[in-house]
Design an enzyme around this catalytic site. Structure first.
Site, PDB file in Angstrom:
ATOM      1  CB  CYS A 118      -0.947   0.006   1.195  1.00  0.00           C
ATOM      2  SG  CYS A 118      -0.095  -0.159   2.775  1.00  0.00           S
ATOM      3  CG  HIS A 165      -3.873   0.569   4.844  1.00  0.00           C
ATOM      4  ND1 HIS A 165      -3.320  -0.247   3.888  1.00  0.00           N
ATOM      5  CD2 HIS A 165      -5.026   1.074   4.298  1.00  0.00           C
ATOM      6  CE1 HIS A 165      -4.119  -0.258   2.817  1.00  0.00           C
ATOM      7  NE2 HIS A 165      -5.138   0.543   3.045  1.00  0.00           N
TER       8      HIS A 165
END
Length: 369
Positions: free
Chosen positions: A32, A311
């Protein structure tokens, strides 16, 4: 994603920008950090256009070796030439090449998006410089009849003074800082220039980008064991030092230093401080004193309470619409939602989505250099 894609198309309806593509990127196990930066770069339109031009001009070279630049150009070309307006693409070749190129990104551990951006831009510049050098060498070793025409110039090119190559990556992202040191004894000012692709700013609780930039350019006194060696006085002297922006970049990338090493803990800690970043930014700490205006077009967001896990997602402005990219998923968001990513005013908050890398585009002339 089919449903999400059609949902996005429905949300935009007739306002779906002509020729634009909104594609999510598949996650290959903790990639990510890479996806969020790639989306920000894709929607950096001048960079995208120049990369696609490069791809168009170099695609015919069949024996060109694969590198990060060709993989990135191939990925951007793949997205922009999709028949569908929305969907998901797997940046498999790019991620494989990245891991092959740099062992830092080989593990499945949580990686730093800023480190990746820095590595990528520097790598692209290295590749373009090597290509330019190879072209120049080819020209210099061309047959004598061709060489005779420019013989005089070639002699100069091998001289001492060689201008550094300015690639299209430099034209977009590179700015120049000047480090001014003023000797308090003789008042002589020593200025040293340095180039940058992004500005890393220290942050404070309940602050703004403007105040962080002011701190970045604030005057620091060098005394005691930090004294400065003044060439004019030929001795160590007390001095004042400050950083100013001599040449603002076309694309201003600001990295907020959210990960701080805590001596007493012996590890890094994430600072969830609330730092307001405006949609329109006036850059005033420049040498010329004239304000340079910028408009925010992308934000890479770190989600999570610590530096070693979490994330990354990105917010992107495209054709006056704000979009939210979370790996495979893409959705429209309201402009007012951008402020929910400023950070937390309290130390412990349930909101862990914080702006980490900001991308601003200059509203002035693109290529002033």
């Amino acid at each position: 994603m089919g449903a999400a894609g059609s949902k996005l198309e429905k949300a935009l309806g007739d306002q779906f920008p002509e020729g634009e593509r909104y594609f999510g990127l598949e996650n290959f196990g903790n990639t990510c950090y890479c996806n969020s930066v790639l989306q920000a770069l894709y929607f950096c339109v001048p960079f995208r256009e120049q990369l696609l031009d490069y791809y168009g001009n170099n695609r015919s070279i069949g024996d060109a070796e694969e590198n990060l630049l060709t993989c990135l150009a191939d990925l951007f070309s793949q997205i922009s030439s999709q028949k569908k307006k929305t969907g998901v693409i797997a940046p498999k070749r790019f991620v494989q090449r990245l891991k092959k190129q740099n062992e830092l990104f080989r593990s499945y551990m949580h990686q730093d998006a800023h480190e990746f951006l820095n590595f990528l831009l520097n790598e692209l510049v290295d590749i373009l410089e090597k290509e330019a050098q190879a072209t120049k060498t080819d020209q210099e070793t061309s047959p004598p009849s061709e060489k005779a025409v420019n013989g005089h110039k070639n002699g100069q090119a091998n001289g001492v003074h060689k201008e550094p190559l300015v690639t299209w990556v430099h034209k977009n992202f590179q700015g120049i800082l000047t480090n001014e040191t003023r000797c308090l004894q003789c008042e002589t000012v020593t200025a040293r220039d340095e180039t940058f692709f992004d500005l890393s700013l220290d942050i404070e609780q309940n602050s703004s980008i403007t105040s962080c930039l002011k701190n970045f350019s604030s005057t620091e006194t060098l005394n005691a064991e930090d004294k400065f060696f003044c060439d004019k006085c030929c001795s160590l002297q007390e001095a004042q030092k400050r950083m100013k922006i001599k040449k603002p970049p076309h694309i201003l990338v600001i990295h907020l230093k959210r990960f701080k090493y805590m001596e007493q803990l012996g590890r890094y800690k994430k600072l969830s401080y609330r730092v307001v970043f405006p949609l329109e930014l006036k850059l005033s700490n420049t040498v010329e004193e004239a304000d340079v205006e910028y408009s925010l077009f992308a934000v890479v967001v770190h989600v999570g309470s610590g530096p070693n896990h979490g994330h990354y997602v990105s917010l992107v402005k495209s054709h006056n619409h704000w979009l939210f990219f979370d790996d495979e998923n893409v959705e429209m968001i309201d402009e007012s939602a951008v402020q929910t990513f400023f950070g937390s005013a309290q130390e412990y908050s349930s909101n862990t989505d914080h702006g980490y890398i900001l991308f601003y585009e200059s509203l002035g002339q693109g290529d002033r250099s």
